[in-house]
Motif scaffolding. Structure first.
Motif, PDB file in Angstrom:
ATOM      1  N   SER A  44      27.015  19.403  71.773  1.00  0.00           N
ATOM      2  CA  SER A  44      25.618  18.998  71.887  1.00  0.00           C
ATOM      3  C   SER A  44      25.522  17.723  72.706  1.00  0.00           C
TER       4      SER A  44
ATOM      5  N   VAL B 258      15.480  18.318  68.089  1.00  0.00           N
ATOM      6  CA  VAL B 258      16.644  19.191  68.161  1.00  0.00           C
ATOM      7  C   VAL B 258      17.207  19.416  66.768  1.00  0.00           C
TER       8      VAL B 258
ATOM      9  N   LEU C 162      22.937  22.638  72.262  1.00  0.00           N
ATOM     10  CA  LEU C 162      21.660  23.046  72.832  1.00  0.00           C
ATOM     11  C   LEU C 162      21.836  23.878  74.093  1.00  0.00           C
TER      12      LEU C 162
ATOM     13  N   SER D 178      16.608  23.610  76.525  1.00  0.00           N
ATOM     14  CA  SER D 178      15.514  22.639  76.439  1.00  0.00           C
ATOM     15  C   SER D 178      14.494  22.900  77.542  1.00  0.00           C
TER      16      SER D 178
ATOM     17  N   ALA E 191      12.900  23.227  72.245  1.00  0.00           N
ATOM     18  CA  ALA E 191      14.329  23.545  72.252  1.00  0.00           C
ATOM     19  C   ALA E 191      14.508  24.936  71.664  1.00  0.00           C
TER      20      ALA E 191
END
Length: 325
Positions: A63, A82, A88, A92, A208
């Protein structure tokens, strides 16, 4: 006739002794060295010359953000949200509404026991003229009333108040509303207070996106999409009052609501600070008690990022109108 002044007999030019020249050079050299040392010391202690810290490295999960408490960003910037401990990747997204500030404006008022979508009201100006409704008087103006909503003419256009409060309080709020420079202003009636003002549409929607399996909730949410978001606007709460919204416990001590009117199968929303709305939603499985419990578990795992930290996730940007309806 000009006067000539004589200084006496000519003398040979004076030359300093060699020892004096050597001493003068030494003094100049020492002075220059002292000045250089002072300048260097000043640069090292000056705040503007402080070394820049490198960004925090990614966590072991991949991440681009660290686990920890919510970041405190500038009040006028929209943060991101988040789920900690989950990479992620490229999930995003900035939904950018370049005309948000030229659209309708809102004022949110609440009772002392009010919270997001509960025991409060949102005034919006301007709005379209309604096509139907029961007649209602707002001062000397003739307005239209529907369940949880009043629209009335003001400032050569129309304003609207939506709420879960009794009709009498909607009328009082509408009566206390004026418009200045194209924006509504509310002098709240007794028992109510203004908690936020701003554009109806958010300038940015920060989102996200994750796979529900990636966040560990596939058994309740199916293998579809789980998403988080943040909106800084009044239109989000205005839509909550116009839709089927139910209280749903708390998230980090803040009252939360659950709704199926904001995309996907369900969204759990709360307000970290007045006017800033955070939410977790999903698509894939029916919205039932198990899904709501899963959304609560995910919401407790979320972390707010400052606008700068959010941009460090390299979000893609889409230009659109962020209208909640």
């Amino acid at each position: 006739m000009s006067e000539i002044l004589s200084g006496g007999p000519e003398r040979p030019p004076w030359r300093p002794p060699r020892w004096l020249i050597v001493a003068a050079v030494a003094v100049v050299t020492i002075a220059a060295l002292v000045v250089s040392l002072i300048l260097v010391a000043g640069e090292e202690t000056s705040p503007s010359a402080a070394p820049q810290r490198s960004p925090s490295p990614p966590s072991s999960t991949g991440s681009p953000f660290p686990d920890g408490s919510d970041a405190a960003g500038p009040r006028d910037e929209t943060p991101g949200l988040v789920i900690t401990g989950v990479a992620l990747g490229e999930g995003s997204l900035n939904r950018h509404d370049r005309t948000a500030n030229t659209g309708p404006w809102t004022v949110t008022v609440r009772r002392p026991d009010g919270s997001l979508g509960l025991n409060g009201a949102v005034v919006t100006f301007p709005v379209p003229k309604p096509q139907a409704g029961r007649p209602v008087r707002i001062g000397s103006a003739a307005g239209w009333a529907r369940d949880g909503e009043i629209v009335w003419p003001v400032a050569d256009s129309y304003a609207r108040v939506r709420s879960d409060l009794p009709k009498s309080q909607l009328v009082a709020i509408a009566t206390a509303t004026t418009v200045a420079s194209g924006r509504p202003q509310v002098r709240p009636p007794s028992g109510l207070s203004v908690v936020s003002t701003g554009a109806a549409r958010p300038h940015y929607l920060r989102e996200a996106r994750y796979g529900s399996g990636e966040v560990g909730e596939a058994s309740e949410l199916s293998g579809g999409l789980t998403f988080t978001g943040v909106a800084h606007c009044g239109g989000f709460e205005d839509l909550l009052y116009a839709s089927d919204t139910q209280p749903s416990g708390t998230v980090r001590g803040k009252p939360a609501v659950i709704t199926s009117e904001l995309g996907g199968n369900g969204v759990l929303a709360w307000e970290p600070t007045p006017g800033v709305i955070a939410y977790v939603g999903y698509s894939g499985a029916p919205l039932d008690r198990g899904a709501i419990a899963a959304l609560h578990r995910l919401a407790e795992r979320t972390r707010l990022l400052s606008a700068q930290e959010w941009q460090a996730t390299a979000p893609s940007t889409v230009d659109q109108v962020n209208d909640f309806g």
